[in-house]
Design an enzyme around this catalytic site. Structure first.
Site, PDB file in Angstrom:
ATOM      1  CG  HIS A 147     -11.548  31.854 -33.161  1.00  0.00           C
ATOM      2  ND1 HIS A 147     -12.151  31.983 -31.928  1.00  0.00           N
ATOM      3  CD2 HIS A 147     -10.428  31.102 -32.966  1.00  0.00           C
ATOM      4  CE1 HIS A 147     -11.428  31.326 -31.031  1.00  0.00           C
ATOM      5  NE2 HIS A 147     -10.372  30.795 -31.627  1.00  0.00           N
ATOM      6  CE  LYS A 196     -13.515  28.238 -33.196  1.00  0.00           C
ATOM      7  NZ  LYS A 196     -12.952  26.903 -33.376  1.00  0.00           N
TER       8      LYS A 196
HETATM    9  P1  NAD Z   1      -9.053  23.008 -41.740  1.00  0.00           P
HETATM   10  O1  NAD Z   1     -10.433  22.910 -42.305  1.00  0.00           O
HETATM   11  O2  NAD Z   1      -8.054  23.919 -42.364  1.00  0.00           O
HETATM   12  O3  NAD Z   1      -8.403  21.528 -41.708  1.00  0.00           O
HETATM   13  C1  NAD Z   1      -9.112  20.337 -41.464  1.00  0.00           C
HETATM   14  C2  NAD Z   1      -8.565  19.276 -42.410  1.00  0.00           C
HETATM   15  O4  NAD Z   1      -9.138  17.999 -42.100  1.00  0.00           O
HETATM   16  C3  NAD Z   1      -8.915  19.566 -43.903  1.00  0.00           C
HETATM   17  O5  NAD Z   1      -7.727  19.522 -44.655  1.00  0.00           O
HETATM   18  C4  NAD Z   1      -9.853  18.427 -44.263  1.00  0.00           C
HETATM   19  O6  NAD Z   1      -9.771  18.038 -45.624  1.00  0.00           O
HETATM   20  C5  NAD Z   1      -9.329  17.332 -43.332  1.00  0.00           C
HETATM   21  N1  NAD Z   1     -10.258  16.196 -43.203  1.00  0.00           N
HETATM   22  C6  NAD Z   1     -11.622  16.215 -43.198  1.00  0.00           C
HETATM   23  N2  NAD Z   1     -12.092  14.955 -43.164  1.00  0.00           N
HETATM   24  C7  NAD Z   1     -11.027  14.121 -43.135  1.00  0.00           C
HETATM   25  C8  NAD Z   1     -10.863  12.711 -43.109  1.00  0.00           C
HETATM   26  N3  NAD Z   1     -11.931  11.877 -43.116  1.00  0.00           N
HETATM   27  N4  NAD Z   1      -9.617  12.214 -43.090  1.00  0.00           N
HETATM   28  C9  NAD Z   1      -8.532  13.027 -43.099  1.00  0.00           C
HETATM   29  N5  NAD Z   1      -8.617  14.375 -43.141  1.00  0.00           N
HETATM   30  C10 NAD Z   1      -9.850  14.911 -43.151  1.00  0.00           C
HETATM   31  O7  NAD Z   1      -9.257  23.352 -40.191  1.00  0.00           O
HETATM   32  P2  NAD Z   1      -8.165  23.857 -39.125  1.00  0.00           P
HETATM   33  O8  NAD Z   1      -8.200  25.348 -39.029  1.00  0.00           O
HETATM   34  O9  NAD Z   1      -6.859  23.167 -39.357  1.00  0.00           O
HETATM   35  O10 NAD Z   1      -8.841  23.333 -37.782  1.00  0.00           O
HETATM   36  C11 NAD Z   1      -9.177  21.975 -37.607  1.00  0.00           C
HETATM   37  C12 NAD Z   1      -9.777  21.771 -36.206  1.00  0.00           C
HETATM   38  O11 NAD Z   1      -8.803  22.110 -35.216  1.00  0.00           O
HETATM   39  C13 NAD Z   1     -10.997  22.661 -35.915  1.00  0.00           C
HETATM   40  O12 NAD Z   1     -11.911  21.904 -35.122  1.00  0.00           O
HETATM   41  C14 NAD Z   1     -10.410  23.804 -35.103  1.00  0.00           C
HETATM   42  O13 NAD Z   1     -11.359  24.434 -34.255  1.00  0.00           O
HETATM   43  C15 NAD Z   1      -9.365  23.065 -34.305  1.00  0.00           C
HETATM   44  N6  NAD Z   1      -8.265  23.884 -33.753  1.00  0.00           N
HETATM   45  C16 NAD Z   1      -7.852  23.576 -32.494  1.00  0.00           C
HETATM   46  C17 NAD Z   1      -6.773  24.233 -31.933  1.00  0.00           C
HETATM   47  C18 NAD Z   1      -6.289  23.798 -30.563  1.00  0.00           C
HETATM   48  O14 NAD Z   1      -5.327  24.387 -30.019  1.00  0.00           O
HETATM   49  N7  NAD Z   1      -6.893  22.740 -29.977  1.00  0.00           N
HETATM   50  C19 NAD Z   1      -6.124  25.243 -32.639  1.00  0.00           C
HETATM   51  C20 NAD Z   1      -6.565  25.559 -33.944  1.00  0.00           C
HETATM   52  C21 NAD Z   1      -7.633  24.848 -34.496  1.00  0.00           C
END
Ligand code: NAD
Length: 268
Positions: free
Chosen positions: A155, A159
Site C-alpha cells: 500500500h 497507510k
Molecule cells: P484519509 O486519511 O485520506 O481520510 C480519512 C478522513 O476522515 C480525513 O479527511 C479525516 O479528517 C476524516 N476524519 C477523521 N476524524 C473524523 C471525524 N471525527 N469526523 C469526520 N471525519 C473525520 O484516509 P483514506 O485513505 O480515505 O482511508 C480511510 C479509511 O478507509 C482507512 O481506514 C483505510 O484503510 C480505509 N480504506 C478502505 C477501503 C475499502 O475498500 N474498505 C479502501 C480504501 C481505504
C-alpha cells in the site's frame, strides 16, 4: 434518490465518494462530515473542494448529517466509526463501513450496533478482491496444510495500519478453508531469529511506499510448486463504486451486519 452522507469528506476516499455520488442517478449527497477544527468544517463543500459553492455546508455535527440522510458512507478511523455505528443505528440510518484497523473490542461494538442497525462492513469493497476471498477459501480447503500460506500486501506510504484489512480478510478465508481460527495460526511480520516456519502458519507481510493503491498476493507454497492468487487495484474509485453499491443494497435489507460477499451475492 437515496440520500447519502459522507464521513471524512476531505479524505482520499471521501472526495472520490462525493464525485461519484454527484455522478450517480440513484443517489444524492445530503451530508458531508469532517472532524471539528478541520479546514473544511463549516465551509461550503463546493468551495472547500476548490469549485463553485453548492449550498451544502460541511458539518462536524454527525446527528445533523444523519437526520438528513438514508445512509452514511464512512471511510475514517476506527474510533469515529465505532461511535457512528451506534448513532446511525439509533437514527435508523444505514451505515457502510470501509474503515479498517479495528480491534476485537471495536468489532464487538459494531456487531452490537448491528442488532438494531443496518451495516455493511468490508475491509475491501472491490468485486475482484471479494472473488479472491472466495477463491482463497476454496484453494486453502483443496490443498491442505502441506502448502504454506503467505499473504503479501503493498500500500501507499500514508497507510497507518498493517496488515491491511484486505490481507486479514484473505487470511480469515484461508483459515476458514482449513478449518482453523486465524488468531491461532497468524504469523505477522517476521524479524530476527524466528526459527523454522511453524506448520500451518499463515504469514503476513506489508510493503509500504509511494502511491500503491493496494496489491495482495496469497501464496500457496508447496514442495515443487507454488500457486499465487493476486489482486492489483490501480484506481481507488474501485472501492468507492463498491461502497455505493453497498449503500443502495442496504436500503432493502433488515437489521444486521453484512459483508461485500452478501452485497455481491457471493455469500455461501
Ligand atoms: P484519509 O486519511 O485520506 O481520510 C480519512 C478522513 O476522515 C480525513 O479527511 C479525516 O479528517 C476524516 N476524519 C477523521 N476524524 C473524523 C471525524 N471525527 N469526523 C469526520 N471525519 C473525520 O484516509 P483514506 O485513505 O480515505 O482511508 C480511510 C479509511 O478507509 C482507512 O481506514 C483505510 O484503510 C480505509 N480504506 C478502505 C477501503 C475499502 O475498500 N474498505 C479502501 C480504501 C481505504
Amino acid at each position: 434518490m437515496v440520500r447519502m452522507a459522507v464521513m471524512g469528506a476531505s479524505g482520499r476516499m471521501g472526495q472520490i465518494l462525493i464525485r461519484l455520488i454527484d455522478e450517480s442517478d440513484s443517489a444524492t449527497l445530503t451530508g458531508a462530515v469532517e472532524r471539528e477544527g478541520h479546514d473544511w468544517a463549516s465551509r461550503d463543500l463546493g468551495a472547500a473542494m476548490g469549485g463553485p459553492p453548492r449550498g451544502l455546508i460541511v458539518t462536524s455535527d454527525r446527528a445533523e448529517a444523519l437526520a438528513a440522510s438514508d445512509v452514511v458512507i464512512d471511510f475514517t478511523t476506527p474510533a469515529v466509526t465505532v461511535a457512528l455505528a451506534q448513532e446511525a443505528a439509533r437514527a435508523g440510518v444505514a451505515h457502510v463501513i470501509g474503515t479498517t484497523g479495528f480491534s476485537e473490542d471495536d468489532l464487538a461494538a459494531i456487531s452490537r450496533a448491528a442488532e438494531t442497525g443496518r451495516i455493511v462492513r468490508a475491509g475491501n469493497m472491490s468485486l475482484g478482491v471479494n472473488l479472491l476471498v472466495t477463491l482463497t477459501r476454496q484453494v486453502a480447503a483443496a490443498l491442505g496444510s502441506e502448502y504454506d500460506i503467505e499473504i503479501v500486501e503493498a500500500h501507499h506510504r500514508h497507510k497507518v495500519d498493517a496488515p491491511s484489512g484486505t490481507a486479514l480478510m484473505l487470511g480469515d478465508a484461508a483459515a476458514e478453508g482449513r478449518g482453523v481460527a486465524l488468531g491461532d495460526v497468524a504469523d505477522r511480520g517476521r524479524d530476527g531469529i524466528t526459527g523454522a516456519r511453524a506448520p500451518g502458519a499463515i504469514g503476513f507481510h506489508a510493503i509500504r511506499g509511494g502511491d500503491y493503491v493496494g496489491e495482495h498476493d496469497v501464496i500457496f507454497a508447496g514442495e515443487g510448486e507454488r500457486i499465487t492468487l493476486r489482486h492489483v487495484a490501480s484506481d481507488r474509485a474501485l472501492f468507492v463504486r463498491g461502497a455505493l453499491r453497498a449503500a443502495l443494497w442496504l436500503q432493502t435489507q433488515g437489521p444486521g451486519e453484512y459483508s461485500m460477499l452478501d452485497v455481491l451475492g457471493l455469500a455461501r
